[in-house]
Design an enzyme around this catalytic site. Structure first.
Site, short mmCIF file in Angstrom:
data_model
loop_
_atom_site.label_atom_id
_atom_site.label_comp_id
_atom_site.label_asym_id
_atom_site.label_seq_id
_atom_site.Cartn_x
_atom_site.Cartn_y
_atom_site.Cartn_z
N SER A 25 4.22 0.25 -6.77
CA SER A 25 4.39 -0.56 -5.56
C SER A 25 5.52 -0.03 -4.71
CB SER A 25 4.67 -2.02 -5.96
OG SER A 25 3.54 -2.57 -6.59
N HIS A 30 -2.78 -1.52 -10.39
CA HIS A 30 -2.80 -2.86 -10.99
C HIS A 30 -4.25 -3.31 -11.20
CE1 HIS A 30 1.25 -3.36 -8.84
NE2 HIS A 30 1.53 -3.47 -10.13
N LYS A 42 15.33 -8.97 -7.73
CA LYS A 42 14.52 -8.14 -6.83
C LYS A 42 14.40 -8.82 -5.48
CE LYS A 42 11.66 -5.78 -10.25
NZ LYS A 42 10.28 -5.44 -10.63
#
Length: 167
Positions: A128, A17, A41
């Protein structure tokens, strides 16, 4: 002024990122990092924790603004008057999903353009999800996230482990 939105969950923010952020600030005058709240999520970190980590890691970039967003990114872009969205493309599989999202965004608002940036080769397969799994099982996070994020991940999983033991 050229502005762009970089939407994502950032749960947690990774070197991948940060690589994309560095690339984007070389191209655009103002980068809005929109930390998404997605009810589908179940993030490890709260939106506040994610915003705080990103703010700390990007404080040397005056052209970066960190915000929270809910709902469709295209609607958030409309609210902000920003019609360029950046996304990362790491693989052919991701391309299919990103293309579908870009087309849907353009159908919602024809002014919206999606710009794809490729990460550095060493971050091509970093996500992630992988970082959370490595952290969960006590692996070395050094190649994947800054020390601040590694500490927060380790603390989070230590807390989860102690919570399980108490039950």
């Amino acid at each position: 002024m050229s502005q762009v939105i970089y939407p994502g969950t950032f749960d947690p923010i990774t070197y991948g990122h940060l690589d994309l952020i560095e690339r984007a600030v070389r191209i655009f005058n103002h980068l809005v990092i929109a930390v998404g709240i997605n009810p589908q999520k179940r993030p490890l970190f709260s939106v506040g924790e994610r915003v705080d980590m990103i703010r700390e890691l990007t404080r040397s970039y005056p052209e970066v603004e960190i915000t929270r967003s809910t709902g469709l990114t295209v609607h958030y872009a409309q609210q902000r008057g920003i019609y360029t969205i950046i996304r990362s493309l790491r693989s052919a599989t991701e391309y299919e999903l990103e293309l579908a999202t870009a087309v849907a965004n353009r159908q919602q608002d024809p002014r919206v353009e999606t710009v794809y940036l490729m990460p550095s080769e060493k971050y091509t397969y970093l996500s992630s999800t992988i970082v959370r799994e490595i952290a969960q099982f006590g692996g070395d996070l050094t190649p994947f996230v800054p020390p601040l994020v590694a500490e927060k991940l380790q603390a989070k999983f230590l807390l989860k482990t102690s919570d399980r033991r108490q039950k």
